[in-house]
Design an enzyme around this catalytic site. Structure first.
Site, PDB file in Angstrom:
ATOM      1  N   LYS A  83     -39.112  35.140  11.877  1.00  0.00           N
ATOM      2  CA  LYS A  83     -37.656  35.038  11.774  1.00  0.00           C
ATOM      3  C   LYS A  83     -37.165  35.678  10.469  1.00  0.00           C
ATOM      4  O   LYS A  83     -37.915  35.730   9.499  1.00  0.00           O
ATOM      5  CB  LYS A  83     -37.240  33.551  11.770  1.00  0.00           C
ATOM      6  CG  LYS A  83     -37.385  32.860  13.106  1.00  0.00           C
ATOM      7  CD  LYS A  83     -36.885  31.436  13.039  1.00  0.00           C
ATOM      8  CE  LYS A  83     -37.000  30.750  14.386  1.00  0.00           C
ATOM      9  NZ  LYS A  83     -36.130  31.326  15.421  1.00  0.00           N
ATOM     10  N   ASP A  99     -36.564  21.893  14.065  1.00  0.00           N
ATOM     11  CA  ASP A  99     -36.955  22.352  15.399  1.00  0.00           C
ATOM     12  C   ASP A  99     -37.767  21.305  16.168  1.00  0.00           C
ATOM     13  O   ASP A  99     -38.314  21.578  17.226  1.00  0.00           O
ATOM     14  CB  ASP A  99     -37.738  23.676  15.275  1.00  0.00           C
ATOM     15  CG  ASP A  99     -37.594  24.555  16.500  1.00  0.00           C
ATOM     16  OD1 ASP A  99     -36.644  24.354  17.275  1.00  0.00           O
ATOM     17  OD2 ASP A  99     -38.451  25.441  16.693  1.00  0.00           O
ATOM     18  N   ARG A 152     -40.701  26.817  24.637  1.00  0.00           N
ATOM     19  CA  ARG A 152     -40.951  26.762  26.084  1.00  0.00           C
ATOM     20  C   ARG A 152     -42.440  26.688  26.384  1.00  0.00           C
ATOM     21  O   ARG A 152     -42.854  26.113  27.391  1.00  0.00           O
ATOM     22  CB  ARG A 152     -40.271  27.957  26.766  1.00  0.00           C
ATOM     23  CG  ARG A 152     -40.785  29.291  26.323  1.00  0.00           C
ATOM     24  CD  ARG A 152     -39.835  30.438  26.647  1.00  0.00           C
ATOM     25  NE  ARG A 152     -38.673  30.474  25.756  1.00  0.00           N
ATOM     26  CZ  ARG A 152     -37.683  31.364  25.849  1.00  0.00           C
ATOM     27  NH1 ARG A 152     -37.688  32.270  26.822  1.00  0.00           N
ATOM     28  NH2 ARG A 152     -36.678  31.340  25.004  1.00  0.00           N
TER      29      ARG A 152
HETATM   30  N1  BES Z   1     -36.158  27.114  17.531  1.00  0.00           N
HETATM   31  C1  BES Z   1     -35.592  28.322  18.015  1.00  0.00           C
HETATM   32  C2  BES Z   1     -34.168  28.145  18.566  1.00  0.00           C
HETATM   33  C3  BES Z   1     -33.106  27.673  17.609  1.00  0.00           C
HETATM   34  C4  BES Z   1     -32.184  28.584  17.119  1.00  0.00           C
HETATM   35  C5  BES Z   1     -32.975  26.359  17.267  1.00  0.00           C
HETATM   36  C6  BES Z   1     -31.169  28.153  16.276  1.00  0.00           C
HETATM   37  C7  BES Z   1     -31.978  25.935  16.413  1.00  0.00           C
HETATM   38  C8  BES Z   1     -31.067  26.834  15.916  1.00  0.00           C
HETATM   39  C9  BES Z   1     -36.463  28.908  19.120  1.00  0.00           C
HETATM   40  O1  BES Z   1     -37.807  28.622  19.028  1.00  0.00           O
HETATM   41  C10 BES Z   1     -36.312  30.397  19.071  1.00  0.00           C
HETATM   42  O2  BES Z   1     -36.714  30.954  18.104  1.00  0.00           O
HETATM   43  N2  BES Z   1     -35.740  30.968  20.111  1.00  0.00           N
HETATM   44  C11 BES Z   1     -35.550  32.381  20.175  1.00  0.00           C
HETATM   45  C12 BES Z   1     -35.977  32.848  21.548  1.00  0.00           C
HETATM   46  C13 BES Z   1     -36.024  34.333  21.682  1.00  0.00           C
HETATM   47  C14 BES Z   1     -37.142  34.907  20.860  1.00  0.00           C
HETATM   48  C15 BES Z   1     -36.224  34.683  23.142  1.00  0.00           C
HETATM   49  C16 BES Z   1     -34.068  32.643  19.962  1.00  0.00           C
HETATM   50  O3  BES Z   1     -33.238  31.873  20.450  1.00  0.00           O
HETATM   51  O4  BES Z   1     -33.743  33.608  19.271  1.00  0.00           O
HETATM   52 ZN    ZN Z   2     -38.329  26.940  18.019  1.00  0.00          ZN
HETATM   53 MN    MN Z   3     -38.825  30.023  17.818  1.00  0.00          MN
END
Ligand code: BES
Ligand code: ZN
Ligand code: MN
Length: 500
Positions: free
Chosen positions: A274, A285, A348
């Protein structure tokens, strides 16, 4: 936690717990009230008419969230706060919770507040205690200077019906303890609350009659949790799955309601790392797992008549020489293979194994998972609603209703075969990401491939698990979202409503 005492309305001016600066009064008032009720008359009289004058000057009409504060209006009174709760006709418990939380927050520096009600507000008197309690929560473990700690210790509720209010409060206090458990877990940083520590904290639920089983990484390996373990393999912290069983239905053999939570104690994104900006938020999370723990706590404390099993997947998503690579293919507990195209779509993967395992072992009547799953749900719904996805229309409708009553609002989201096709992979049974468009829906479609025909709902709480600003019933930080929602849903179930 705030100490609540329920007392007879008639004794409000007898009570002797003022300090040198006098007492604090918080009065909840309906819209267009003329301040002629007993309590207002009395306060106006004692302050030589200052109450009415203040209301006139500030144009206080008792509208929702409107307030009027009198500071030191006479020697024996430090402050009087009037807070409006709007029209009596469409009064809800939530409005009283918010009005009461606002009222006590306006009593700055008070150690003790006397609260009284004008109009129908007393119907929900215990909800005032509940709202004030939720709003006074502080996470102060790591903050040494006392400024942060709330000064308010005690709230006296002056009511006509002491028994009804006391009884109602006992139930709400149990739920508040569950919400606080969830907030505490979510507020903890990732270095302290890693998977083994999370599991340890869950074990403390045994003290309130919950049976807890912890599956360690070696057991998970034997069981074939390939998707979950793939996420965990870059971290030095061992993955765990924690199972909480609360069995208290009138019929002990009733199939349980299963609550499943995403417990990623820190999500760096893994090799699909990230951006640095805001990455610290990813300590939250595990908000889904924390909500499951808090709900089980609330149910156990209020002796809910239901069989419930909570199952949470606890992992840390990190980078290392052994971290999962983009392109890796893992075999899930269900036997299906997954091409991991983005290591940041890890939630997921964790849930896929936990859902399939829960369905296989506990044969639940229905399953609900909570997860901070996608940034896309934040784009769709912002920070007001969580998104609910389901393969069962009744369950979805009940969750929306429970959201409205409890204050943990959820909004229905669509699913369908066109979204499902997006996660087909040319070389494995599926891949872990779709296109950017509709990202929270393709994530839900992914989960749906692991629930079979079990009635199931998925609640994406990425936008609501933590707040960036304070609300009346919740300071900045973890919200405890999900506890009030699930408690209310199970309350509907106890009341004989069909959930599916
Ligand atoms: N934990 C994150 C989602 C999230 C985003 C939680 C903002 C709380 C606040 C999740 O694991 C994630 O990183 N999702 C990605 C998925 C993508 C790579 C398909 C996302 O939402 O960008
Ligand atoms: Zn996550
Ligand atoms: Mn993630």
């Amino acid at each position: 936690m705030l100490e609540i005492q329920v007392k007879a309305a008639a004794t409000i001016f007898e009570a002797e717990h003022g300090t040198q600066t006098g007492r604090y009064f918080a009065i909840l008032i309906p819209q267009d009230d003329d301040l002629s009720s007993g309590i207002c008359e009395m306060l106006d009289h004692r302050t030589n008419g200052a109450l009415r004058r203040a209301a006139e000057i500030t144009k206080f009409k008792g509208e929702r969230d409107q307030s009027c504060t009198l500071i030191a209006p006479c020697p024996e009174i430090a402050q009087i706060v009037l807070v409006g709760y709007g029209e009596e006709a469409n009064l809800t418990p939530n409005r009283i919770e918010n009005a009461a939380a606002l009222a006590v927050s306006l009593c700055k520096k008070a150690e003790s507040v006397s609260m009284a009600y004008v109009g129908r507000a007393e119907t929900f008197a215990a909800h005032a205690a509940y709202g004030a309690t939720l709003g006074q929560y502080r996470f102060s473990r790591y903050k040494h200077d006392a400024e942060l700690a709330a000064s308010l210790r005690k709230l006296d509720l002056f009511v006509e019906d002491i028994d009804a209010t006391t009884k109602q409060w006992a139930r709400l206090q149990s739920i508040a303890l569950g919400v606080f458990r969830t907030r505490d877990l979510v507020n903890e940083p990732g270095n302290i609350l890693h998977p083994p520590e999370f599991a340890k904290r869950i074990e403390t639920l045994r003290d309130i009659g919950v049976s807890v089983t912890i599956l360690t990484a070696s057991t998970l390996r034997e069981l074939g949790f390939g998707a979950l373990l793939g996420v965990a393999q870059g971290s030095d912290k061992e993955a765990h799955v924690a199972i909480m069983q609360y069995t208290h239905s009138d019929n002990q053999s009733d199939a349980p309601i299963a609550l499943i939570g995403k417990g990623v104690t820190f999500d760096s994104g893994g090799i699909s790392i990230k951006p640095a900006n805001g990455m610290e938020e990813m300590k939250t999370d595990m908000g889904g797992a924390a909500a499951v723990v808090g709900t089980i706590e609330a149910l156990a404390r209020r002796h809910a008549r239901a069989n419930v099993v909570g199952v949470v997947g606890l992992v840390e998503n990190m980078l290392s020489g052994n971290a999962q690579r983009p392109g890796d293919i893992v075999t899930s507990y269900a036997g299906k293979t997954i091409e991991v195209l983005n290591t940041d779509a890890e939630g997921r993967l964790v849930l896929a194994d936990v859902l399939a395992y829960t369905r296989n072992i506990y044969r639940p009547q229905l399953m609900i998972d909570l997860a901070t799953l996608t940034g896309a749900i934040v784009i769709s719904l912002g920070h007001e609603y969580a998104g609910v996805f389901s393969n069962n229309e009744t369950l979805k409708t009940r969750l929306v209703a429970a959201g409205e009553t409890s204050g943990d609002a959820v909004w229905p989201m669509p699913m369908g075969p066109a979204y499902d096709r997006e996660i087909d992979s040319p070389i494995a049974d599926m891949k872990n990401i779709g296109s950017r468009a509709g990202g929270s829906i393709t994530a839900a479609q992914f989960l749906a491939r692991f629930v079979g025909d079990t009635p199931w709902a998925h609640i994406d709480i990425a936008g609501v698990a933590a707040r960036n600003d304070a609300a009346p019933t919740c300071p900045k930080g973890a919200s405890g979202f999900g506890v009030r929602l699930l408690d209310q849903l199970i309350f509907l179930h106890e009341s004989g409503e069909n959930l599916i």
